[in-house]
Scaffold this motif. Sequence first.
Motif, short mmCIF file in Angstrom:
data_model
loop_
_atom_site.label_atom_id
_atom_site.label_comp_id
_atom_site.label_asym_id
_atom_site.label_seq_id
_atom_site.Cartn_x
_atom_site.Cartn_y
_atom_site.Cartn_z
N PHE A 162 7.24 15.19 -9.46
CA PHE A 162 5.85 14.80 -9.20
C PHE A 162 5.68 13.31 -9.48
O PHE A 162 6.53 12.68 -10.11
CB PHE A 162 4.91 15.64 -10.05
CG PHE A 162 4.72 17.04 -9.51
CD1 PHE A 162 3.54 17.38 -8.85
CD2 PHE A 162 5.71 18.00 -9.63
CE1 PHE A 162 3.37 18.65 -8.33
CE2 PHE A 162 5.54 19.27 -9.12
CZ PHE A 162 4.36 19.60 -8.46
N PRO A 163 4.58 12.72 -9.00
CA PRO A 163 4.39 11.27 -9.17
C PRO A 163 4.58 10.80 -10.61
O PRO A 163 4.18 11.49 -11.56
CB PRO A 163 2.94 11.06 -8.69
CG PRO A 163 2.74 12.14 -7.68
CD PRO A 163 3.48 13.33 -8.22
N SER A 164 5.15 9.62 -10.74
CA SER A 164 5.46 9.10 -12.06
C SER A 164 4.21 8.85 -12.90
O SER A 164 4.28 8.81 -14.12
CB SER A 164 6.26 7.80 -11.93
OG SER A 164 5.54 6.85 -11.15
N THR A 165 3.08 8.63 -12.24
CA THR A 165 1.85 8.37 -12.98
C THR A 165 1.21 9.63 -13.55
O THR A 165 0.26 9.54 -14.33
CB THR A 165 0.82 7.67 -12.07
OG1 THR A 165 0.65 8.44 -10.87
CG2 THR A 165 1.28 6.26 -11.72
N LEU A 166 1.75 10.81 -13.17
CA LEU A 166 1.13 12.05 -13.66
C LEU A 166 1.24 12.15 -15.17
O LEU A 166 0.29 12.59 -15.84
CB LEU A 166 1.79 13.26 -12.99
CG LEU A 166 1.15 14.62 -13.27
CD1 LEU A 166 -0.30 14.64 -12.76
CD2 LEU A 166 1.95 15.74 -12.63
N PHE A 167 2.37 11.74 -15.71
CA PHE A 167 2.54 11.75 -17.17
C PHE A 167 2.50 10.33 -17.73
O PHE A 167 2.81 10.11 -18.90
CB PHE A 167 3.85 12.45 -17.54
CG PHE A 167 3.88 13.89 -17.14
CD1 PHE A 167 3.16 14.83 -17.85
CD2 PHE A 167 4.58 14.30 -16.02
CE1 PHE A 167 3.16 16.16 -17.47
CE2 PHE A 167 4.59 15.62 -15.62
CZ PHE A 167 3.88 16.56 -16.35
N GLY A 168 2.15 9.37 -16.87
CA GLY A 168 1.85 8.01 -17.31
C GLY A 168 0.37 7.79 -17.04
O GLY A 168 -0.43 8.70 -17.21
N SER B 195 8.80 3.51 -2.53
CA SER B 195 8.31 3.38 -1.15
C SER B 195 9.12 4.29 -0.25
O SER B 195 10.15 4.85 -0.67
CB SER B 195 8.41 1.93 -0.67
OG SER B 195 9.78 1.55 -0.56
N ASP B 196 8.69 4.43 1.02
CA ASP B 196 9.45 5.25 1.95
C ASP B 196 9.45 4.60 3.33
O ASP B 196 9.01 3.45 3.50
CB ASP B 196 8.90 6.68 1.99
CG ASP B 196 7.47 6.77 2.48
OD1 ASP B 196 6.97 5.80 3.11
OD2 ASP B 196 6.82 7.82 2.27
N GLU B 197 9.89 5.34 4.34
CA GLU B 197 10.04 4.79 5.68
C GLU B 197 8.72 4.36 6.31
O GLU B 197 8.69 3.47 7.17
CB GLU B 197 10.75 5.81 6.59
CG GLU B 197 9.95 7.04 6.96
CD GLU B 197 9.96 8.11 5.88
OE1 GLU B 197 9.40 9.19 6.12
OE2 GLU B 197 10.55 7.87 4.79
N ASN B 198 7.61 4.97 5.87
CA ASN B 198 6.33 4.62 6.46
C ASN B 198 5.93 3.18 6.15
O ASN B 198 5.26 2.52 6.95
CB ASN B 198 5.25 5.59 5.96
CG ASN B 198 5.46 7.00 6.48
OD1 ASN B 198 5.28 7.28 7.66
ND2 ASN B 198 5.87 7.89 5.59
N GLY B 199 6.35 2.69 4.98
CA GLY B 199 6.10 1.29 4.66
C GLY B 199 6.86 0.36 5.59
O GLY B 199 6.36 -0.71 5.98
N VAL C 197 0.84 -1.20 0.00
CA VAL C 197 0.00 0.00 0.00
C VAL C 197 0.88 1.25 0.00
O VAL C 197 0.62 2.21 -0.73
CB VAL C 197 -0.95 0.00 1.22
CG1 VAL C 197 -1.67 1.34 1.33
CG2 VAL C 197 -1.95 -1.14 1.09
N ASN C 198 1.93 1.22 0.81
CA ASN C 198 2.85 2.36 0.85
C ASN C 198 3.51 2.57 -0.51
O ASN C 198 3.60 3.71 -1.00
CB ASN C 198 3.91 2.11 1.93
CG ASN C 198 4.99 3.16 1.93
OD1 ASN C 198 6.05 2.99 1.32
ND2 ASN C 198 4.75 4.26 2.63
N LYS D 200 1.00 5.58 -1.39
CA LYS D 200 1.41 6.64 -0.47
C LYS D 200 1.80 7.91 -1.23
O LYS D 200 1.42 9.01 -0.89
CB LYS D 200 2.58 6.14 0.39
CG LYS D 200 3.42 7.21 1.07
CD LYS D 200 2.63 7.99 2.12
CE LYS D 200 3.56 8.82 3.00
NZ LYS D 200 4.47 9.74 2.33
N GLY D 201 2.61 7.74 -2.24
CA GLY D 201 3.08 8.89 -3.01
C GLY D 201 3.22 8.50 -4.46
O GLY D 201 2.29 8.56 -5.25
#
Length: 612
Positions: free
Chosen positions: A494-500, A334-338, A323-324, A328-329
């Motif tokens: 910005f998130p990779s999905t913004l232009f994907g 992933s990051d430390e929260n995961g 999920v993280n 998450k972003g």
Amino acid sequence: MDEKFQVAVIFIAALFIGIAGIFVSGFLFSGEGSFDGSLVVDSYEVVWHDNGTLTEKYVYDVKESGEYRMLYRVWAAPLYSSSQAGSIPDSSRIELVGVKTPDNTAGYIKSKNGDVYLFNAGDSGQESDLTSFVSEKAYPNEAGILDAGYFSPGKYTVGFTYKIYPPIEYDDEASHINIMFASDHIPYKNVKITLDSPEITKVFMHPPGYQISYEDGGAVITGSSPEDEIIEAEMLLKPGAAENIPGQKEYVEGVSEKTVSENGSYEAGFSVAGIVADAGKIIVLLVPFLLVVLYYVSGREKQYTVPKYLSTIPDKKLTPWQVNLLFKGDAFESDENGFYATLLDLHKKKKIKLTEKKDEKGVLIEILDGETDDSYERKVLGFISANSGKNGVLDTGYFEEISRSAMKSSADEKIASALKESLNSIMSSSDETLSSRYAVDGRGNLILFYAAGGLLIIASMICLFVYPDASSPEFLGVSLGVVVIIQALVATLFPSTLFGHWKDDYYKEKLEWESFKRFVSDLSQIKKYGTEDLNMWGEWLVYATALGAGDKVEAAMKELKVDVSETGYFYPHYIWFIGFHSISTFTPPSQGASGGGFGAGGGFGGGGAGGR
């Protein structure tokens, strides 16, 4: 923030960077900024007569007091005083005939051989001191004015009259003279050059860009010159003109063809460099709009309707780390929260045991069952095992202690750095296969923008190598290429999905996870639910932690006195992960006078105005 808002932010940021980049780059590489210095030439007027007389009129603008005692012009050609007539060599040279000085100043010359002569020195008692001062301070081939104290802020008009003997090339078709009026100098705000000879047929200015008007008696050139930019006039004159013009004459076959050829190449360099720089400006301004187009072509998602707040877990089949990673972003990072959410989940699964410490400095972690099918969980369990003590327990308070001691001990610094590298490699883990099943990474679409910036830099550097004289527009092109790369970098952040895009209906699931995060982050929404279902609260804590909102759930649990430990979940009473944070953010303290040539720069003269 939703995708359209993100695109709007990128557009505004890229447009601002582009406009600012054009303005700042132009300011730096056009030389306009140099006109605001403490000393400039407000006006420079020079007249060359074909009888060899050259007159210069400088209006120096001094803007600071107590800074300058000498305002001068230095030549890159041999300079003599006309009073030295008997000892002046018969070669290309300049002879100073007279100096017009402002009131209360003295004129001077320091010739090529170091002799000093004064003009309008006034009190003869000071002449010896002034001569010694000029001899010590002035350059050879320098003429100027001197204030016994310091020049006060204001404008000072100085006139020089010379007899000039430049190299002159000629053949049966044309005569050629190339005079460089300045090369190393303070900024000249206004330049006016008058070439007084009816024999002139063509004038080439270096650099190009000056206004040239031809009159019956010669030519008048106007413009301005930033600091250290050459001011040079190259002339073609009628055949036979060389006979009557003082100078060092040399027969050169094909004078006209050589002059036209050299200047054609020179001007072509400025034209090419200018085209590249103009293309850079256009690209910089187009980038924000092209990024919007790219979003609508490749990144725009289908529209779904989901509740603003969602209290249920959208997909419990996903582990907290997944999920993280996905929601998450960025779907590929992933990051430390995961990592923290995985520890909470492993505690619930009875794979590990988390125990708070009485001193509230970290937690104790004990492995209860080291077997798992999940690759990420194996990494986490491996890290715990590798850093546990002889009793099989990891005390995260040790991470805080080693982070502090590493600031003083090089041995502990090495340990802390190794721990940081190991932990951060887990916290930033990725799973390309999983991410690609959910989404398409659109950052590859931004390569074209990086390529455009890179090509702009390469093209400008090639121009600089081939046409070094046109350095101002070429450096402007390099700067604009960097601006394009910065614009692309902003979009990359910005998130990779913004232009994907998200595959299938996974964008809907992403929106649902955002609604869930919005719910657990709003205490007023959480209060609507009872405290009896402790298992639900435990799940909220784990998945909220994965989404970076675990502190919100912890705060709600404390306020509502919810203790999920009764159902097997870890219930923190303080910031339990601070030890991991200390080591993951650890920063090691150890880091902590020639002339007469054809083309630009080959002119006789050079030098320019200055002050000291």
